[in-house]
Design a protein around this motif. Sequence first.
Motif, PDB file in Angstrom:
ATOM      1  N   ASP A   1      30.988  -5.962  58.965  1.00  0.00           N
ATOM      2  CA  ASP A   1      31.696  -4.699  59.437  1.00  0.00           C
ATOM      3  C   ASP A   1      32.980  -4.938  60.176  1.00  0.00           C
TER       4      ASP A   1
ATOM      5  N   LEU B   1      34.384   1.411  57.416  1.00  0.00           N
ATOM      6  CA  LEU B   1      34.500   1.132  58.805  1.00  0.00           C
ATOM      7  C   LEU B   1      36.198   1.289  59.366  1.00  0.00           C
TER       8      LEU B   1
ATOM      9  N   ALA C   1      36.311  -0.109  65.264  1.00  0.00           N
ATOM     10  CA  ALA C   1      35.297  -0.898  65.835  1.00  0.00           C
ATOM     11  C   ALA C   1      35.643  -1.389  67.276  1.00  0.00           C
TER      12      ALA C   1
ATOM     13  N   TYR D   1      33.358   5.497  61.130  1.00  0.00           N
ATOM     14  CA  TYR D   1      33.282   5.484  59.845  1.00  0.00           C
ATOM     15  C   TYR D   1      34.074   6.713  59.076  1.00  0.00           C
TER      16      TYR D   1
ATOM     17  N   TYR E   1      26.598  -7.384  62.910  1.00  0.00           N
ATOM     18  CA  TYR E   1      27.865  -6.673  62.207  1.00  0.00           C
ATOM     19  C   TYR E   1      29.032  -7.519  61.826  1.00  0.00           C
TER      20      TYR E   1
ATOM     21  N   PRO F   1      36.819  -3.389  60.431  1.00  0.00           N
ATOM     22  CA  PRO F   1      37.744  -2.112  59.972  1.00  0.00           C
ATOM     23  C   PRO F   1      38.418  -2.434  59.026  1.00  0.00           C
TER      24      PRO F   1
ATOM     25  N   GLN G   1      31.221   2.339  66.443  1.00  0.00           N
ATOM     26  CA  GLN G   1      32.257   2.217  65.189  1.00  0.00           C
ATOM     27  C   GLN G   1      32.280   3.732  64.732  1.00  0.00           C
TER      28      GLN G   1
END
Length: 413
Positions: free
Chosen positions: A24, A171, A174, A164, A21, A26, A162
């Motif tokens: 990913d 995102l 997390a 979304y 991730y 936020p 997570q």
Amino acid sequence: MSKTVLALAVLLLHLQSNSTYAEDKPAASPASPKIGIVQRRVLIFDFENQTGKIEFDYLSGSISDALADSIKKTGKFRLMLREDARVNAIADGSPAPANAAPAEANSAQSTSSEPTMANTPPKVNVAVNRNDAIKRGRDAGADVVVLGKFSELNGVLLMSAQAYEADTRLLKVAEEILTKSDSEMFNGINILANKIAESMARELPMFDAAEAERRNAEANRNKAEARDWEIQIFAGMPLLHPLYSSDGTITYDKGIPVQKLTGYSLGAAGYFTGLSQKLFFMPKESRVGLQSKITLLSGQSDIVGANSLMLVQSASLSGVFVSNHAILGIPYLQSGRWLAFAEAGPGLVYTRLATTDSTVFSSWQPSAVIGTSGAYHFSYWSLGLSYRAQVTMFSANQVFMQHDLWFYAGVRL
């Protein structure tokens, strides 16, 4: 030695999570978000078991259950049921009005810390990737989609979750936690659930009425509204050919030379489009209905007697084919307001073929039709294109096929 192994396991799990991730992060929240009164709708998917061990499968639902319970207790979110991915219903009844106070919207929610059948947490027990899950949640009407996974190495369990934002696909939250994969992991699950709930309450505040209305309008702009009925009228060009040996003449043995006929088709169809609400196993937007069509044809052909003697040369022919079919339509492709259906059904066809002074053939025959159609659906009407392959059986060895390509317009009620 055991402490060294544990430390290495923790390090490896963190490296694995970060590599999976890495993209990913936020999304940053506004510095001072508006205080809203409309709760966000949340759809939670079962957690993905990445341990490779079947004995951990039960955690997929247990972790999502714990998250749902903690998220519900914040009073700032409305949880969606498992079936919401199909029917778009809300766990605690009809949607709260935009001007409802948070306390009123949550008055029916249980405050018990133990999950019960009445407030079973929402989850979707389907293995999907991130983009598919967000799309499914958005189509179901969710504002937030929660995904998660867990893995295990040398007795250490890494759980991550997570959240979304469905419309932006960003995102927003997390969180992860490391715990031993023994009885201590249940305490770790509760810690993860509380962390996710707290972060979601902070990063995903409730909407104000204007923002909720704007988001609903934006979502509905690119989504076909659900209707119970649709009535269509259509027109098109047929192409006919026999499914038996024919030399293009009218004979008793070789049937009707349908390939010599040209013309046009007109018709109408009525569909009940709320089938998936009545039959839970049917895909959403499935429909059943009745299609009626008249095909007007003309052409020329030689008429040959039973002894192969030419009776009439280049006789003018006129044909009328009237068909009625029950149709079942199953959607197989959807993009916004565009829907495509696979369709099939049985029926009857009345066939009449005549020359200028006599009737060559006039009878009802069994028939079947298969085809596809696609249309752009507006709020109360639709425009589309259909293809049909219709088989009509004169007798056991005399069958012909009619291909139709037509445009149609529909009224959605």
